[in-house]
Design a protein around this motif. Structure first.
Motif, short mmCIF file in Angstrom:
data_model
loop_
_atom_site.label_atom_id
_atom_site.label_comp_id
_atom_site.label_asym_id
_atom_site.label_seq_id
_atom_site.Cartn_x
_atom_site.Cartn_y
_atom_site.Cartn_z
N ARG A 1 0.95 -1.23 0.00
CA ARG A 1 0.15 -0.22 -0.04
C ARG A 1 0.81 1.15 0.19
NH1 ARG A 1 -5.16 -1.34 1.17
NH2 ARG A 1 -5.66 -3.21 1.99
N PRO A 2 0.40 2.20 -0.64
CA PRO A 2 1.29 3.43 -0.55
C PRO A 2 1.62 4.01 0.80
CG PRO A 2 -0.53 3.67 -2.35
CD PRO A 2 -0.73 2.36 -1.47
N ASN A 3 1.02 3.94 1.70
CA ASN A 3 1.17 4.38 3.05
C ASN A 3 2.15 3.46 3.79
OD1 ASN A 3 -0.70 2.40 3.61
ND2 ASN A 3 -1.71 3.57 5.08
N GLU A 4 2.48 2.37 3.07
CA GLU A 4 3.59 1.37 3.77
C GLU A 4 4.83 1.60 3.26
OE1 GLU A 4 0.71 -2.50 4.47
OE2 GLU A 4 1.55 -2.28 2.58
N VAL A 5 4.96 2.31 2.12
CA VAL A 5 6.55 2.52 1.60
C VAL A 5 7.26 3.53 2.47
CG1 VAL A 5 7.74 3.60 -0.26
CG2 VAL A 5 5.53 2.38 -0.66
N PRO A 6 8.36 3.02 3.05
CA PRO A 6 8.97 3.86 4.22
C PRO A 6 9.39 5.20 3.46
CG PRO A 6 10.07 1.61 3.70
CD PRO A 6 8.93 1.99 2.63
N ASP A 7 9.24 6.06 4.47
CA ASP A 7 9.41 7.48 4.20
C ASP A 7 10.91 7.94 4.55
OD1 ASP A 7 8.70 9.73 3.00
OD2 ASP A 7 7.31 10.51 4.78
N ILE A 8 11.74 7.04 4.85
CA ILE A 8 13.03 7.31 5.26
C ILE A 8 14.07 6.48 4.31
CG2 ILE A 8 12.56 7.55 7.67
CD1 ILE A 8 13.83 4.63 8.15
N GLU A 9 15.43 6.86 4.09
CA GLU A 9 16.10 6.23 3.42
C GLU A 9 16.56 5.08 3.99
OE1 GLU A 9 19.11 9.61 3.12
OE2 GLU A 9 18.13 10.26 1.12
N LEU A 10 16.81 3.85 3.04
CA LEU A 10 17.29 2.74 3.52
C LEU A 10 18.60 2.15 2.95
CD1 LEU A 10 13.72 1.03 3.36
CD2 LEU A 10 14.52 1.91 5.14
N TYR A 11 19.37 1.35 3.81
CA TYR A 11 20.23 0.82 3.21
C TYR A 11 19.92 -0.61 2.27
CZ TYR A 11 23.56 3.45 5.77
OH TYR A 11 24.35 4.62 6.24
N MET A 12 20.85 -1.21 1.32
CA MET A 12 20.54 -2.30 0.70
C MET A 12 19.52 -3.47 1.52
SD MET A 12 20.68 -3.65 -2.72
CE MET A 12 22.25 -2.94 -3.55
#
Length: 198
Positions: free
Chosen positions: A20-31
């Motif tokens: 779902r769109p609201n589940e996409v993390p809003d922070i930067e992630l490592y691999m």
């Protein structure tokens, strides 16, 4: 195909994972965080439990093949994640070249806040139309099962007849996928690709 078997199939389809769109993390992630997130949220799309959904090698190849912009300081943004989700679904039926043809203009126009709307809004709108369309897809799957159920009535051997009905159902589903893939490839060739010789 028996009613109970079809019902079970439809229940399984309804449980297929999506993000779902609201589940996409809003922070930067490592691999590692990216692959873990995708594994957790798309577990239900695996055919076999040992299947890999998204590996580091795949992500690196998407970057090398210009499907995905390079991460910034080895970190992937929300926009990277949205593009990876699109790639994940498309890679099951489109070539890397076709996916690049579709996504390159999106990256050029909208990645990193360049466009009139952002990638999050694009993902939300695409997600919404797919959710609205899910019921008609499910109804079509049931309709094809009903059509296949009426085939090969002339075959007296029950085991052979049941096999042929299931085979007819597989053919109907395959033909549907074949036709839609042909239309999708034509859409890409006519509107997104540099190769317009067809």
């Amino acid at each position: 195909m028996e009613k109970e078997e079809l019902k079970k199939m439809m229940e399984e389809i309804s449980k297929i994972s999506y993000i779902r769109p609201n589940e996409v993390p809003d922070i930067e992630l490592y691999m590692d965080q990216v692959t873990t997130f995708m594994d957790q949220h798309l577990e239900g799309t695996k055919r076999y439990s040992e299947d890999k959904l998204l590996t580091k090698t795949m992500i690196n190849n998407y970057t090398k093949n210009d499907l995905l912009p390079s991460p910034v300081k080895k970190k992937y943004s929300k926009e990277h994640m949205i593009l990876l989700i699109f790639i994940y679904y498309m890679k099951n039926f489109l070539s890397i070249t076709d996916i690049r043809s579709l996504l390159h203009p999106m990256t050029e126009m909208f990645f990193d806040g360049k466009g009139e709307i952002d990638l999050e809004e694009i993902y939300q709108e695409v997600f919404d139309i797919q959710a609205e369309h899910a019921l008609s897809v499910a109804k079509d799957i049931v309709k094809k099962a009903d059509i296949a159920k009426e085939t090969f009535a002339q075959v007296e051997n029950e085991e052979q007849r049941e096999y042929l009905k299931k085979y007819a159902y597989a053919c109907l589903l395959s033909y549907d996928i074949y036709m839609k893939r042909q239309m999708l490839e034509r859409l890409i060739d006519d509107n997104f690709s540099d190769k317009k010789e067809k």
